[in-house]
Design an enzyme around this catalytic site. Structure first.
Site, PDB file in Angstrom:
ATOM      1  N   ASP A  22      68.484  60.620  62.162  1.00 58.39           N
ATOM      2  CA  ASP A  22      69.812  60.012  62.263  1.00 58.39           C
ATOM      3  C   ASP A  22      70.297  59.518  60.899  1.00 58.39           C
ATOM      4  OD1 ASP A  22      69.297  60.384  65.015  1.00 58.39           O
ATOM      5  OD2 ASP A  22      68.495  58.357  65.222  1.00 58.39           O
ATOM      6  N   GLU A 179      77.537  62.402  71.078  1.00 56.53           N
ATOM      7  CA  GLU A 179      77.001  61.175  70.464  1.00 56.53           C
ATOM      8  C   GLU A 179      77.113  61.274  68.956  1.00 56.53           C
ATOM      9  OE1 GLU A 179      73.011  61.194  72.031  1.00 56.53           O
ATOM     10  OE2 GLU A 179      72.366  62.825  70.731  1.00 56.53           O
TER      11      GLU A 179
END
Ligand code: 6LW
Length: 500
Positions: A22, A179
């Protein structure tokens, strides 16, 4: 900026190897800063600096004190800290992140120096869900966009939501898990970058654009703009990206990917790692090129830059992490001269808060050695995936044992008496060329250093059981030192990259 044309190159190395998923990036002048998720490990949110987007040096951890980061009892592995966004705005660094295990809370911290100290967190009760992003418009309004994809205006100084959240976009019809949103103003358009398809083999990145930060958004006709699904690319699961423009005008994306090895279904052992790709613009949309391969190891990466940790008193590099508790804790970690000492208080590696200090496995092949004095206790070296998946070599009372915990099974797989302590214990991890559909990703050998400097392997274990495909979750292997009885002393710890 990196040269990304490496024709015929089948080895693609991450720019930040090991479990660093991420990624989020920002630039200030000619300096780039990047932060990643950290889940159940303390300290949280490792932060790195680079001048070229390829070589990264860890400058600290954003959440590095108990007042900023807590893991309530029951925090599972792969719980905790998910998916930050790092931005620089009005002379300050801003980082927004979710602690999914602490009331599901979104947290915002700021710093003038990204190496720290970072502020105490403010909470954002009006921001639901995970993967929060921050973007400011020309009026100074702060837009917080989150997984789903939703958005809410916030006051970033107080954490208060200024309105009810709005639904922005649900991504490509039929694709799961929209997302990881990031919102950017580029040449008069607001671009909404998201990930879809889940963080596994179906992962992808799509984009939409609009004239206002709160939409409406028009999807890019070429979506997904990134995916390796269904390909024979050596890097899979590519997704969760963030864009950055270099000082000279070129555009780049940092994103996560994995390196599965072995036969079917392919096992990745080092977690989701950070890769880099060039971006060009065509017709007002970004076109993402092939992944850049970082230079070969050894020592291509900052985080692996020091082969030996000598444990000078009080000094632990920022790459050292522990599950759920700070690695250096009063009553548990101390220094005996220039030896690091760990005291267990009865906790084993099966416990959520073991006496374990480790660093990420960053290379598919690597060698670890440490000089250990178990004194009256016992402890050694471990490769940890989570509480239920770990291999270790332990010494105590003149007996060395290799142990394996795989789910509910926990066994000693080798043992040997030794007469002299302290002793060098070691781990050799060797990636494997698949020799058929059943072949595992690598071999993990445990052994003992002999007085003549040679090394005797006691046991070689199949690495597949310490992989995401077996253990599950969002992290990767962490290799380190632990104590399981009494107080155990470590003089030094070597981590040597042997190849990708
Ligand atoms: C993260 C989500 C994801 O919140 O995995 O790959 C989750 N993307 O965006 C945990 O890392």
């Amino acid at each position: 900026m990196p040269d990304h044309h490496e024709p015929g190159n089948t080895v693609v190395r991450p720019v930040l190897p090991g479990f660093h998923p991420d990624p989020t990036v920002c630039r200030v002048g000619t300096d780039y800063y990047l932060a990643c998720s950290s889940f159940e490990y303390f300290p949280g949110v490792p932060i790195f600096h680079s001048r070229d987007l390829v070589h990264w040096r860890q400058i600290g951890n954003v959440l590095d004190r108990p007042g900023q980061l807590s893991f309530p009892p029951g925090t599972p592995s792969s719980g905790g800290i998910y998916a930050p966004t790092l931005r620089h705005h009005s002379g300050r660094f801003w980082l927004i992140v979710t602690n999914v295990s602490d009331g599901g809370g979104n947290l915002l911290v700021t710093a003038t120096d990204p190496a720290g100290p970072w502020s105490d967190p403010i909470r954002l009760p009006g921001v639901p869900g995970i993967d929060p992003d921050l973007a400011w418009d020309a009026d100074g309004t702060c837009w917080c966009t989150f997984a789903g994809i939703g958005q809410v205006r916030i006051d970033p100084d107080t954490g208060q939501a200024l309105a009810a959240p709005n639904r922005l976009w649900s991504g490509t019809p039929g694709a799961k898990a929209p997302e990881a949103p990031h919102l950017y103003l580029i040449d008069g358009f607001w671009y909404l970058l998201i990930s879809e398809g889940g963080t596994e083999r179906g992962h992808s990145i799509s984009i939409a654009r609009g004239r206002r930060p709160d939409g409406p958004f028009e999807p890019c006709p070429a979506n997904p703009i990134v995916t390796h699904r269904g390909t024979d690319q050596p890097v899979q699961n590519t997704g969760h990206g963030d864009l950055v423009q270099a000082a000279e005008g070129s555009w780049w994306m940092v994103l996560l990917g994995v390196r599965p090895r072995g036969g079917t279904p392919g096992w990745h052992v080092a977690g989701r790692e950070t890769f880099l790709a060039p971006v060009r613009w065509a017709g007002g949309w970004p076109v993402v090129g092939e992944l850049v391969s970082a230079p070969p190891s050894p020592l291509h990466s900052s985080a692996a830059a020091s082969v030996r940790d000598d444990f000078d008193p009080g000094d632990l590099r920022p790459c050292w992490i522990s599950p759920r508790n700070p690695p250096v804790r009063h009553g548990t970690t101390h220094w005996r001269a220039s030896w690091l000492s760990l005291t267990t208080h009865g906790r084993t590696l099966d416990d959520p808060r073991p006496a374990f200090i480790g660093r990420r496995q960053q290379h598919l092949s690597c060698r670890v050695r440490a000089l250990i004095d178990p004194a009256d206790g016992s402890g050694g070296l471990a490769v940890r995936f989570d509480e239920q998946h770990h291999y270790e070599i332990v010494i105590g009372a003149g007996l060395v044992q290799v142990l394996a915990r795989i789910g509910p099974l926990h066994n000693a797989v080798a043992s040997r008496q030794i007469s002299a302590e302290p002793v060098v214990l070691g781990i050799d991890i060797t990636t494997r060329t698949p020799s058929g559909p059943l072949s595992g990703p690598d071999s993990i050998s445990f052994g003992v250093g002999e007085p003549d400097g040679s090394f005797t392997v006691l046991s070689a274990l199949d690495g597949r059981y310490l992989s995401t495909e077996v253990a599950g979750g969002f992290t990767g292997r962490v290799i380190g030192m632990y104590a399981v009885a009494g107080t155990v002393h470590f003089d030094w710890f070597d981590y040597e990259p042997l190849g990708d």
